[in-house]
Design a protein around this motif. Structure first.
Motif, short mmCIF file in Angstrom:
data_model
loop_
_atom_site.label_atom_id
_atom_site.label_comp_id
_atom_site.label_asym_id
_atom_site.label_seq_id
_atom_site.Cartn_x
_atom_site.Cartn_y
_atom_site.Cartn_z
N ARG A 42 0.83 -1.21 0.00
CA ARG A 42 0.00 0.00 0.00
C ARG A 42 0.87 1.26 0.00
N LEU A 43 0.30 2.34 -0.55
CA LEU A 43 1.07 3.55 -0.83
C LEU A 43 0.59 4.74 -0.01
N ALA A 44 1.53 5.65 0.23
CA ALA A 44 1.24 6.96 0.83
C ALA A 44 0.68 7.89 -0.26
N PRO A 45 -0.04 8.93 0.12
CA PRO A 45 -0.31 9.39 1.49
C PRO A 45 -1.46 8.66 2.17
N GLU A 46 -2.24 7.87 1.41
CA GLU A 46 -3.35 7.15 2.03
C GLU A 46 -2.85 6.19 3.11
N HIS A 47 -1.69 5.60 2.84
CA HIS A 47 -1.11 4.63 3.77
C HIS A 47 0.35 5.02 4.01
N ALA A 48 0.55 5.95 4.92
CA ALA A 48 1.89 6.45 5.21
C ALA A 48 2.67 5.46 6.08
N PHE A 49 3.93 5.80 6.36
CA PHE A 49 4.74 4.97 7.25
C PHE A 49 4.00 4.75 8.56
N PRO A 50 3.98 3.54 9.12
CA PRO A 50 4.78 2.37 8.74
C PRO A 50 4.05 1.34 7.88
N THR A 51 2.88 1.69 7.34
CA THR A 51 2.09 0.68 6.64
C THR A 51 2.84 -0.01 5.50
N PRO A 52 3.50 0.73 4.57
CA PRO A 52 4.20 0.03 3.50
C PRO A 52 5.29 -0.93 4.02
#
Length: 350
Positions: A160-170
């Protein structure tokens, strides 16, 4: 239906654009030089003339910041332009993986259609794109040829990608994906004791983090393949200034990627953000491939040096004529082909 968005027309337009770009880069060198103008020489390095022509004819305006959506469209469209063509003997299939928040990501497996060994070595691959863009599609051809020329299975991770999924998700997605492959090797037809991690740019960041965080797992990586890796978000090295504008990846874009990916209060020296601050002792042997005309050049070199200082078997190569995007240029640009062969040779040794 909007005709301009019809899939068949988009495919035809892409083929036409790829054919035009291919013809241009294969013009005789004297003609390319005439189109390009004077050689670009910085820090004792000379930019590849074919790349200089592509930049002059098709490059973005300096310091251009597109929206998130536009950046994603551009990378998906441009990624295959100078890459190889579809490999007729490589097939792919998709595997879903449940991750945090009730979401699911895709793991795409690439392997030779005639493979008889159901216990292959494998590369878990993370695409680049600043943690904001890039996809399974932008790096599809790269993965096909890593599998073909590396004589291995490649499993690409659609984290998953930022900005929708920012650190630490990726990062969490990358760790979950690698461990899922390692713990379910039979499902993927691979050998859990012969796994590599790799990626370009932000994907190189993710591969380096995964290599560090899984080094004590039952099945740790045996190789890390780091292409133009982004490994230090705490500072800007001299190469940020030297190659600030005009070479595909620009300093303003790197700053923008970082703003999308990490929060203001995130510690940029956290090894999960900047793996150059991690414990490197005991991590997998590394192949680090760096572009000469890349804002990330110096931190890639610094990371390779730190790996060596920690006793890690490390192969560093600087392709002095190449810009940041050269992992995607191996279909048409000679020095990029050399680099791609260096990468696949390492994979063949797994």
């Amino acid at each position: 239906m909007k005709i301009k968005n019809h899939p068949k027309l988009k495919k035809l337009a892409f083929k036409a654009q790829k054919a035009i770009v291919k013809r241009i880069v294969h013009l005789p060198k004297p003609i390319l030089r005439k189109i390009a103008g004077d050689p670009i020489v910085i820090d004792g390095q000379t930019l590849d003339v074919s790349v200089q022509v592509i930049l002059k004819l098709f490059g973005p305006p300096p310091n251009h910041l597109a929206s998130v959506a536009s950046t994603r469209r551009q990378i998906d469209a441009q990624g295959p332009l100078l890459a190889q063509s579809n490999h007729k003997d490589i097939i792919s299939d998709d595997f879903p993986l449940d991750v945090s928040g009730g979401d699911s990501i895709t793991l795409r497996r690439y392997r030779h259609r005639k493979v008889k060994d159901n216990n292959q070595s494998a590369l878990v691959f993370f695409h680049g794109g600043g943690y904001v863009a890039g996809s399974l599609e932008s790096h599809d051809l790269v993965c096909q040829y890593l599998a073909a020329d590396g004589n291995c299975t490649v499993i690409a991770v659609d984290y998953r990608l930022a900005p929708e999924h920012a650190f630490p998700t990726p990062v969490n997605d990358g760790l979950a994906a690698f461990r899922h492959v390692a713990n379910n090797a039979d499902k993927f037809g691979v050998d859990a004791t012969r796994l590599a991690v790799g990626g370009d740019s932000a994907g190189g960041n993710l591969a380096a983090v995964v290599a560090q965080q899984t080094k004590d797992d039952t099945y740790p990586p045996k190789l890390q393949l780091l292409w133009v890796p982004w490994v230090d978000m705490s500072r800007e090295y001299e190469s940020y200034e030297l190659f600030a504008t005009g070479f595909f990846l620009e300093r303003v874009k790197m700053r923008w990627f970082q703003e999308q990916y990490i929060n203001d209060d995130t510690d940029t020296t956290d090894p999960m953000v900047s793996p150059i601050f991690g414990d490197l002792e005991g991590v997998a042997p590394a192949v680090v491939l760096v572009g000469g005309f890349d804002p990330l050049r110096d931190e890639g070199v610094a990371y390779a040096n730190k790996l060596e200082e920690a006793g890690v078997d490390t192969q560093l190569t600087i392709y002095e004529t190449m810009p940041h995007l050269f992992p995607l240029f191996a279909g048409e640009i000679e020095d990029a082909k050399v680099a791609f062969n260096d990468a696949t040779q390492a994979l063949r040794g797994l």
